[in-house]
Design a protein around this motif. Structure first.
Motif, PDB file in Angstrom:
ATOM      1  N   GLN A  49       0.861  -1.189   0.000  1.00  0.00           N
ATOM      2  CA  GLN A  49       0.000   0.000   0.000  1.00  0.00           C
ATOM      3  C   GLN A  49       0.899   1.242   0.000  1.00  0.00           C
ATOM      4  O   GLN A  49       1.993   1.213   0.566  1.00  0.00           O
ATOM      5  N   LEU A  50       0.417   2.300  -0.642  1.00  0.00           N
ATOM      6  CA  LEU A  50       1.131   3.585  -0.556  1.00  0.00           C
ATOM      7  C   LEU A  50       0.375   4.477   0.408  1.00  0.00           C
ATOM      8  O   LEU A  50      -0.848   4.571   0.332  1.00  0.00           O
ATOM      9  N   ASP A  51       1.094   5.155   1.296  1.00  0.00           N
ATOM     10  CA  ASP A  51       0.388   6.052   2.213  1.00  0.00           C
ATOM     11  C   ASP A  51       0.220   7.430   1.569  1.00  0.00           C
ATOM     12  O   ASP A  51       0.650   7.656   0.428  1.00  0.00           O
ATOM     13  N   GLU A  52      -0.409   8.344   2.279  1.00  0.00           N
ATOM     14  CA  GLU A  52      -0.714   9.674   1.742  1.00  0.00           C
ATOM     15  C   GLU A  52       0.525  10.406   1.241  1.00  0.00           C
ATOM     16  O   GLU A  52       0.463  11.217   0.330  1.00  0.00           O
ATOM     17  N   LYS A  53       1.655  10.118   1.851  1.00  0.00           N
ATOM     18  CA  LYS A  53       2.886  10.778   1.439  1.00  0.00           C
ATOM     19  C   LYS A  53       3.573  10.051   0.293  1.00  0.00           C
ATOM     20  O   LYS A  53       4.649  10.444  -0.150  1.00  0.00           O
ATOM     21  N   GLY A  54       2.958   8.949  -0.155  1.00  0.00           N
ATOM     22  CA  GLY A  54       3.547   8.195  -1.253  1.00  0.00           C
ATOM     23  C   GLY A  54       4.579   7.180  -0.808  1.00  0.00           C
ATOM     24  O   GLY A  54       5.273   6.590  -1.627  1.00  0.00           O
ATOM     25  N   LYS A  55       4.669   6.942   0.483  1.00  0.00           N
ATOM     26  CA  LYS A  55       5.636   5.967   0.969  1.00  0.00           C
ATOM     27  C   LYS A  55       4.991   4.582   0.999  1.00  0.00           C
ATOM     28  O   LYS A  55       3.821   4.431   1.322  1.00  0.00           O
ATOM     29  N   LEU A  56       5.807   3.598   0.638  1.00  0.00           N
ATOM     30  CA  LEU A  56       5.300   2.232   0.566  1.00  0.00           C
ATOM     31  C   LEU A  56       5.186   1.607   1.954  1.00  0.00           C
ATOM     32  O   LEU A  56       6.068   1.770   2.801  1.00  0.00           O
ATOM     33  N   ASN A  57       4.072   0.887   2.156  1.00  0.00           N
ATOM     34  CA  ASN A  57       3.921   0.052   3.353  1.00  0.00           C
ATOM     35  C   ASN A  57       3.741  -1.388   2.904  1.00  0.00           C
ATOM     36  O   ASN A  57       2.970  -1.649   1.987  1.00  0.00           O
ATOM     37  N   VAL A  58       4.439  -2.293   3.557  1.00  0.00           N
ATOM     38  CA  VAL A  58       4.190  -3.713   3.297  1.00  0.00           C
ATOM     39  C   VAL A  58       3.177  -4.174   4.335  1.00  0.00           C
ATOM     40  O   VAL A  58       3.435  -4.116   5.535  1.00  0.00           O
ATOM     41  N   LEU A  59       2.017  -4.599   3.859  1.00  0.00           N
ATOM     42  CA  LEU A  59       0.927  -4.923   4.786  1.00  0.00           C
ATOM     43  C   LEU A  59       1.134  -6.281   5.438  1.00  0.00           C
ATOM     44  O   LEU A  59       0.829  -6.477   6.606  1.00  0.00           O
ATOM     45  N   ILE A  60       1.638  -7.217   4.651  1.00  0.00           N
ATOM     46  CA  ILE A  60       1.909  -8.554   5.200  1.00  0.00           C
ATOM     47  C   ILE A  60       3.345  -8.916   4.821  1.00  0.00           C
ATOM     48  O   ILE A  60       3.629  -9.173   3.648  1.00  0.00           O
ATOM     49  N   GLU A  61       4.230  -8.903   5.772  1.00  0.00           N
ATOM     50  CA  GLU A  61       5.641  -9.134   5.446  1.00  0.00           C
ATOM     51  C   GLU A  61       5.958 -10.587   5.182  1.00  0.00           C
ATOM     52  O   GLU A  61       6.895 -10.902   4.461  1.00  0.00           O
ATOM     53  N   GLU A  62       5.174 -11.488   5.790  1.00  0.00           N
ATOM     54  CA  GLU A  62       5.425 -12.912   5.579  1.00  0.00           C
ATOM     55  C   GLU A  62       4.163 -13.592   5.061  1.00  0.00           C
ATOM     56  O   GLU A  62       3.475 -14.300   5.791  1.00  0.00           O
ATOM     57  N   PRO A  63       3.857 -13.373   3.774  1.00  0.00           N
ATOM     58  CA  PRO A  63       2.646 -13.973   3.222  1.00  0.00           C
ATOM     59  C   PRO A  63       2.803 -15.490   3.074  1.00  0.00           C
ATOM     60  O   PRO A  63       3.917 -16.005   3.055  1.00  0.00           O
ATOM     61  N   GLY A  64       1.669 -16.173   2.967  1.00  0.00           N
ATOM     62  CA  GLY A  64       1.683 -17.632   2.814  1.00  0.00           C
ATOM     63  C   GLY A  64       2.217 -18.053   1.456  1.00  0.00           C
ATOM     64  O   GLY A  64       2.286 -17.261   0.514  1.00  0.00           O
ATOM     65  N   GLU A  65       2.587 -19.318   1.372  1.00  0.00           N
ATOM     66  CA  GLU A  65       3.136 -19.888   0.126  1.00  0.00           C
ATOM     67  C   GLU A  65       2.175 -19.715  -1.053  1.00  0.00           C
ATOM     68  O   GLU A  65       2.608 -19.613  -2.196  1.00  0.00           O
ATOM     69  N   ASP A  66       0.875 -19.701  -0.769  1.00  0.00           N
ATOM     70  CA  ASP A  66      -0.108 -19.561  -1.851  1.00  0.00           C
ATOM     71  C   ASP A  66       0.009 -18.197  -2.535  1.00  0.00           C
ATOM     72  O   ASP A  66      -0.526 -17.992  -3.615  1.00  0.00           O
ATOM     73  N   GLN A  67       0.757 -17.269  -1.922  1.00  0.00           N
ATOM     74  CA  GLN A  67       0.926 -15.932  -2.495  1.00  0.00           C
ATOM     75  C   GLN A  67       2.193 -15.817  -3.341  1.00  0.00           C
ATOM     76  O   GLN A  67       2.510 -14.749  -3.841  1.00  0.00           O
ATOM     77  N   ARG A  68       2.951 -16.909  -3.455  1.00  0.00           N
ATOM     78  CA  ARG A  68       4.282 -16.817  -4.053  1.00  0.00           C
ATOM     79  C   ARG A  68       4.254 -16.224  -5.471  1.00  0.00           C
ATOM     80  O   ARG A  68       5.010 -15.307  -5.785  1.00  0.00           O
ATOM     81  N   ALA A  69       3.343 -16.701  -6.307  1.00  0.00           N
ATOM     82  CA  ALA A  69       3.311 -16.230  -7.697  1.00  0.00           C
ATOM     83  C   ALA A  69       3.056 -14.716  -7.738  1.00  0.00           C
ATOM     84  O   ALA A  69       3.683 -13.994  -8.523  1.00  0.00           O
ATOM     85  N   THR A  70       2.157 -14.247  -6.875  1.00  0.00           N
ATOM     86  CA  THR A  70       1.833 -12.820  -6.843  1.00  0.00           C
ATOM     87  C   THR A  70       3.034 -12.007  -6.374  1.00  0.00           C
ATOM     88  O   THR A  70       3.367 -10.970  -6.954  1.00  0.00           O
ATOM     89  N   VAL A  71       3.693 -12.480  -5.328  1.00  0.00           N
ATOM     90  CA  VAL A  71       4.848 -11.746  -4.806  1.00  0.00           C
ATOM     91  C   VAL A  71       5.971 -11.746  -5.846  1.00  0.00           C
ATOM     92  O   VAL A  71       6.650 -10.730  -6.050  1.00  0.00           O
TER      93      VAL A  71
END
Ligand SMILES: Cc1cc2nc3c(=O)[nH]c(=O)nc-3n(C[C@H](O)[C@H](O)[C@H](O)COP(=O)(O)OP(=O)(O)OC[C@H]3O[C@@H](n4cnc5c(N)ncnc54)[C@H](O)[C@@H]3O)c2cc1C
Lengths: 398, 64
Positions: free
Chosen positions: B25-47
């Motif tokens: 996600q990008l915050d109001e100032k345009g800085k990146l936030n990682v919402l989930i730092e350790e996503p599950g294996e099912d997210q691998r292709a997306t990451v």
């Protein structure tokens, strides 16, 4: 096994080689390219390389050791001269290579202005050599004329202005960027030039670039001559398909591929700027000259080579960015539209967002300095109900 | 799987946000936030897609 030969050692070729290894491909991988360099990144060439904020060495993606570790043989300074899909052979300036799969990643070259070859001070910008030659000329504090108001020309102008040089852009069409983003949004982008102190002259083509051995000026079709010590020509590209002339492939708009990035004959694929493909998301054949699509196509082709029985289509969303005058223009999707709606969400901060409607779908979206609004729109492009959802998402904050 | 951001490189282009809005996600100032730092294996292709498409190669995946 002859393995996979990737022709063209730039972004698309590099990423194909890496993705093949990541997918567990164990045959030989050869990456050959006619430039004398290892793969490097082009976007900084019109930006930080010209102003000096990015050094040449920063543009190289990988070291030679990386390729050794990866088990990828890189042949730089080697030009492919012909492709024989019957014998599965690639003829090069350094002998003939057999292949099981060939990935065509020869990209594009900058179009030049006829009759300017012998004039010093006239440049195109596509390679590292081009960019360093321009940088060196800019250090003499010249008067700069950029021919063509496309994104790359605009970035060069912006970089020269950052160095406080006198810059004029000449554009033959009445509206800059009309084909790329539409007339109205094109004007919005062109406004950045005025703000940045660049003179933009539209509606007259170039009649002549004057000078004896060194450029002296640019004469327009209306007779006006603009004095120039350096001229940068940014009038688009031509695809590098000359070596495929006798290959039998369809090279009518780059290498024309199906939705799997296959060029037809078994084991022949294309990626990056050189590749046109049938995009099932939009239902049309398109060719995109942007960074991100080259990367995505590389992943698809590597997958399709590693999994021959389970081909994946490339239903990609075109995307590009352009950095000018301290601002960032970003575009997602296609600009071919039935309607364009421009919304200035937060008026005082001047961050316009433009939505492109195609039938009742969201075909594309552009934003200046507002990735926070733009990027989530990606999910709506060509999706059911996407136009309404996108309109709702960009309404000005009350 | 852990998402690692090279904060010296990140320019907030937001490509990762477009590809995986549930992870970035990008915050109001345009800085990146990682919402989930350790996503599950099912997210691998997306990451991996977000990693590949980052224009400044600021995203990497650590499997440690
Ligand atoms: C100055 C500049 C700024 C840019 N800025 C942006 C930007 O801000 N945002 C964006 O989205 N995109 C930008 N781009 C576009 C982006 O860089 C390209 O989309 C990308 O480089 C495409 O990669 P590619 O590997 O397909 O082709 P290319 O990078 O064109 O590479 C093709 C390679 O193949 C080689 N080759 C050609 N013919 C042969 C042959 N016969 N034998 C062997 N090798 C051959 C070429 O020498 C070249 O090295 C910019 C491009 C330029 C030039």
């Amino acid at each position: 096994m002859s393995g996979t030969v990737i022709v063209g050692a730039s972004l698309a070729g590099l990423r194909t080689a890496e993705a093949l290894r990541k997918n567990g491909y164990e045959e030989r991988v050869t990456l050959l390219g006619m430039e004398d360099h290892l793969p490097y990144d082009r976007p900084p060439l019109s930006k930080g390389i010209l102003t000096g904020t990015v050094s040449e060495s920063d543009t190289f993606f990988r070291t030679a050791d990386h390729f050794t570790e990866l088990g990828v043989e890189v042949k730089t300074g080697v030009r492919a001269t012909a492709l024989d899909t019957t014998d599965r052979a690639i003829h090069t300036s350094d002998g003939t290579l057999q292949y099981d799969n060939v990935v065509i990643a020869t990209g594009a070259a900058a179009r030049t202005l006829p009759g300017t070859d012998s004039l010093s001070g006239v440049h195109v910008i596509r390679t590292l050599e081009d960019a360093t030659a321009i940088r060196s000329d800019l250090s003499n504090r010249p008067r700069v004329v950029v021919i063509g108001a496309g994104f790359i020309g605009a970035e060069v102008a912006s970089s020269a202005r950052e160095m406080d040089l006198d810059v004029t852009i000449v554009e033959a069409l009445p509206n800059p960027l009309a084909r790329a983003v539409g007339t109205e949004v094109g004007r919005l982008c062109a406004d950045l030039h005025a703000e940045g102190g660049t003179t933009l002259l539209c509606g007259n083509g170039v009649a002549e670039v004057t000078g004896n051995s060194t450029v002296e000026g640019v004469t327009l079709t209306n007779g006006v001559t603009i004095p120039a010590d350096v001229v940068i020509v940014g009038i688009g590209v031509t695809v590098n398909t000359g070596w495929l002339e006798d290959s039998g492939l369809d090279i009518s708009n780059g290498v024309v591929c199906d939705e799997y990035m296959s060029a037809g004959p078994t084991g022949v694929f294309a990626v990056g700027d050189v590749a046109a493909w049938h995009n099932p998301l939009f239902g049309v054949t398109m060719r995109v000259e942007h960074w991100t699509n080259a990367v995505e196509q590389a992943l698809i082709v590597a997958y399709n080579i590693t999994n021959p029985t389970e081909q994946r289509p490339y239903a990609g969303i075109p995307y590009f960015w352009s950095d000018q005058y301290g601002r960032r223009i970003q575009f997602l999707g296609r600009s071919d539209a039935d309607e364009v709606v421009i919304v200035d969400r937060t008026r005082e901060s001047r961050k316009p967002v433009a939505l492109y409607r195609k039938d009742d779908a969201l075909g594309g979206a552009l934003a200046i300095d507002d990735p926070m609004t733009l990027m989530p729109l990606r999910a709506h492009i060509m999706k059911e109900g996407g136009w309404e959802a996108a309109l709702a998402a960009v309404q000005p904050d009350s | 799987m852990r998402i690692v951001i090279d904060w010296d490189r990140c320019i907030g282009a937001g490509m990762c946000v477009g590809i995986a809005p549930h992870l970035f996600q990008l915050d109001e100032k345009g800085k990146l936030n990682v919402l989930i730092e350790e996503p599950g294996e099912d997210q691998r292709a997306t990451v991996e897609a977000a990693e590949a498409c980052c224009p400044v190669e600021a995203i990497s995946i650590s499997n440690g």
